[in-house]
Write a protein that holds these residues in place. Structure first.
Motif, short mmCIF file in Angstrom:
data_model
loop_
_atom_site.label_atom_id
_atom_site.label_comp_id
_atom_site.label_asym_id
_atom_site.label_seq_id
_atom_site.Cartn_x
_atom_site.Cartn_y
_atom_site.Cartn_z
N LYS A 6 0.86 -1.17 0.00
CA LYS A 6 0.00 0.00 0.00
C LYS A 6 0.91 1.23 0.00
N THR A 8 0.94 4.98 0.72
CA THR A 8 0.09 5.89 1.48
C THR A 8 0.87 7.13 1.91
N LEU A 62 -4.14 10.35 3.14
CA LEU A 62 -4.85 10.45 4.40
C LEU A 62 -4.52 11.78 5.07
N LYS A 122 0.60 -4.03 3.12
CA LYS A 122 -0.66 -3.38 3.51
C LYS A 122 -0.90 -3.38 5.01
N LYS A 123 -0.68 -4.52 5.65
CA LYS A 123 -0.96 -4.64 7.09
C LYS A 123 -0.06 -3.72 7.90
N VAL A 125 1.32 -0.85 6.81
CA VAL A 125 0.87 0.53 6.58
C VAL A 125 -0.36 0.82 7.43
N ASP A 126 -1.32 -0.09 7.43
CA ASP A 126 -2.55 0.12 8.22
C ASP A 126 -2.25 0.25 9.71
N LYS A 127 -1.30 -0.55 10.20
CA LYS A 127 -0.94 -0.50 11.62
C LYS A 127 -0.24 0.81 11.97
N PHE A 129 -0.33 3.75 10.33
CA PHE A 129 -1.16 4.94 10.13
C PHE A 129 -2.54 4.82 10.78
N LYS A 130 -2.68 3.90 11.73
CA LYS A 130 -3.95 3.77 12.45
C LYS A 130 -4.29 5.10 13.12
N LYS A 133 -7.26 9.52 8.79
CA LYS A 133 -8.51 9.39 8.05
C LYS A 133 -8.31 9.70 6.57
#
Length: 136
Positions: A6, A8, A62, A122-123, A125-127, A129-130, A133
């Motif tokens: 990802k 981002t 985001l 991906k996982k 990046v998501d962790k 940038f938790k 928005k």
């Protein structure tokens, strides 16, 4: 098409629009040098004119409060994830060497961050940038 990574970018939500666009463009340029980012082939129009290749995957933009950005940097460091950064001082320098010198004035905890970008799993990046928005 599904991507394993990802790409981002997170920008400080309080920046004026022109600064947000500037931060996003600089950070995208930095992350495209990452081993995780692929660019496609040159584009060609019907007359045979060529155009530069683009990143092959979508870039997610985001937003987050400035005070959240250092948390993202700390998470990235903990996961040993490479990031591109943009700090407030860079709006006033005008060239790359001066930009690098401004970051050397700060510890990572004190960087006046206005943008961070990465492209990795991906996982991860998501962790990292938790709490950010989707930019509207």
């Amino acid at each position: 098409m599904q991507f394993e990574t990802k790409f981002t970018i997170v920008v400080a939500e309080d920046l004026p629009m022109w600064q947000k666009l500037n931060v996003v463009s600089f950070l995208a340029g930095g992350v495209t040098k990452s081993e995780h980012v692929n660019t496609g082939k040159q584009y060609l129009d019907s007359e045979g004119n060529t155009y530069l290749p683009l990143c092959t995957q979508p870039i997610i933009v985001l937003k987050a409060p400035r005070n959240k950005l250092p948390t993202f940097i700390q998470r990235a460091k903990k996961d040993q994830t490479d990031v591109a950064i943009f700090i407030d001082d860079m709006f006033y320098t005008g060239f790359d060497e001066a930009n690098r010198k401004t970051t050397e004035l700060y510890t990572s905890e004190k960087l006046p961050l206005v943008g961070i970008a990465m492209c990795t799993d991906k996982k991860i990046v998501d962790k990292i940038f938790k709490g950010a928005k989707l930019h509207d």
